[in-house]
Design a protein around this motif. Structure first.
Motif, PDB file in Angstrom:
ATOM      1  N   SER A 161       0.841  -1.462  -0.035  1.00 20.61           N
ATOM      2  CA  SER A 161      -0.011  -0.222  -0.354  1.00 20.61           C
ATOM      3  C   SER A 161       0.534   1.244   0.328  1.00 20.61           C
ATOM      4  O   SER A 161       0.439   2.694  -0.032  1.00 20.61           O
ATOM      5  N   SER A 162       2.366   0.877  -0.135  1.00 22.89           N
ATOM      6  CA  SER A 162       2.913   2.693   0.830  1.00 22.89           C
ATOM      7  C   SER A 162       2.955   2.649  -0.994  1.00 22.89           C
ATOM      8  O   SER A 162       3.815   4.221  -1.535  1.00 22.89           O
ATOM      9  N   THR A 200       1.256   2.542  -3.320  1.00 23.79           N
ATOM     10  CA  THR A 200      -0.419   3.009  -4.032  1.00 23.79           C
ATOM     11  C   THR A 200       0.525   4.717  -4.516  1.00 23.79           C
ATOM     12  O   THR A 200       0.404   5.396  -3.850  1.00 23.79           O
ATOM     13  N   PRO A 201      -0.318   5.409  -5.509  1.00 18.03           N
ATOM     14  CA  PRO A 201      -0.147   7.099  -5.749  1.00 18.03           C
ATOM     15  C   PRO A 201      -0.584   7.305  -4.340  1.00 18.03           C
ATOM     16  O   PRO A 201      -1.494   7.138  -4.360  1.00 18.03           O
ATOM     17  N   LYS A 202      -0.559   8.245  -4.497  1.00 18.46           N
ATOM     18  CA  LYS A 202      -0.889  10.027  -3.386  1.00 18.46           C
ATOM     19  C   LYS A 202      -1.631  10.474  -4.535  1.00 18.46           C
ATOM     20  O   LYS A 202      -1.315  11.160  -6.039  1.00 18.46           O
ATOM     21  N   PRO A 203      -2.721  11.518  -3.796  1.00 16.26           N
ATOM     22  CA  PRO A 203      -3.917  11.990  -4.471  1.00 16.26           C
ATOM     23  C   PRO A 203      -2.481  12.948  -5.354  1.00 16.26           C
ATOM     24  O   PRO A 203      -1.670  13.675  -4.193  1.00 16.26           O
ATOM     25  N   GLU A 204      -3.425  14.016  -6.345  1.00 15.60           N
ATOM     26  CA  GLU A 204      -2.392  14.601  -7.326  1.00 15.60           C
ATOM     27  C   GLU A 204      -0.578  15.239  -6.696  1.00 15.60           C
ATOM     28  O   GLU A 204      -0.266  15.690  -7.299  1.00 15.60           O
ATOM     29  N   GLU A 205      -0.249  13.685  -6.887  1.00 16.75           N
ATOM     30  CA  GLU A 205       0.907  13.609  -7.292  1.00 16.75           C
ATOM     31  C   GLU A 205       1.638  13.408  -8.801  1.00 16.75           C
ATOM     32  O   GLU A 205       0.747  12.203  -9.573  1.00 16.75           O
ATOM     33  N   TYR A 261       5.854  10.782  -7.484  1.00 15.83           N
ATOM     34  CA  TYR A 261       5.838   9.062  -7.324  1.00 15.83           C
ATOM     35  C   TYR A 261       6.565   8.615  -7.808  1.00 15.83           C
ATOM     36  O   TYR A 261       7.644   7.095  -6.837  1.00 15.83           O
ATOM     37  N   ARG A 298       9.905   9.016  -5.265  1.00 13.24           N
ATOM     38  CA  ARG A 298       9.149   8.952  -3.926  1.00 13.24           C
ATOM     39  C   ARG A 298       9.108   7.153  -3.681  1.00 13.24           C
ATOM     40  O   ARG A 298       9.935   6.397  -2.761  1.00 13.24           O
ATOM     41  N   SER A 320      -7.673   8.562  -9.946  1.00 16.77           N
ATOM     42  CA  SER A 320      -7.375   8.241  -8.679  1.00 16.77           C
ATOM     43  C   SER A 320      -6.892   6.505  -9.116  1.00 16.77           C
ATOM     44  O   SER A 320      -6.982   6.213  -9.996  1.00 16.77           O
TER      45      SER A 320
END
Length: 153
Positions: free
Chosen positions: A6-7, A9-14, A19, A22, A83
């Motif tokens: 789960s870490s 997973t893309p973050k919103p607005e990234e 991405y 990170r 998303s």
């Protein structure tokens, strides 16, 4: 079995650059190592991370997905500004899934149509009443009581 952390997973607005940076930094690998593992040029990865490139060809997407151990759909979602929920669906294999357990993550990808283990068509609703699957916590359809899975013979 393909496990999705789960870490990752893309973050919103990234952005795609944020991405990739990170994921690379969390894996504690250099740009050179990631570029080699993905089969792309170091300069291409640098441009991606700096935000100078906003499109990826299929070879680059596939290479980065394999090198970072993520589904290509995650890269597609980031590139298209969507998303991850838009690329993940609640679907399961009626033969392989054990109701009440977490399904194989590959089944939940939007382009997955068949089980990679047995070849069955993936389902997203009750086979009897067609009520959509709302949760993977249940073994039986809450609408009609029919088991979601078939017994293996």
């Amino acid at each position: 079995m393909y496990i999705i952390d789960s870490s990752k997973t893309p973050k919103p607005e990234e952005t795609v650059g944020e991405y990739l940076r990170r994921l690379r930094e969390s894996a504690n690998i250099s740009q050179q190592d990631l570029a080699e593992a993905a089969g792309i040029h170091l300069q291409s990865l640098g441009k991606l991370e700096r935000g100078l490139t906003k499109r990826l060809n299929s070879k680059t997407k596939k290479g980065l997905a394999i090198a970072l151990n993520i589904p290509e759909e995650f890269l597609e979602a980031v590139l298209n500004g969507k998303s991850v929920e838009g690329v993940i669906q609640k679907q399961f294999c009626p033969r392989c899934w054990k109701g009440g357990t977490t399904p194989d993550p590959v089944w939940t990808l939007s382009r997955a149509k068949y089980c990679l283990i047995c070849g069955n068509v993936l389902l997203n609703s009750c086979q009897k009443c067609q009520e959509p699957l709302m949760s993977f916590k249940h073994k039986f359809c809450p609408n009609c009581g029919t088991p979601y899975t078939k017994k293996n013979k």
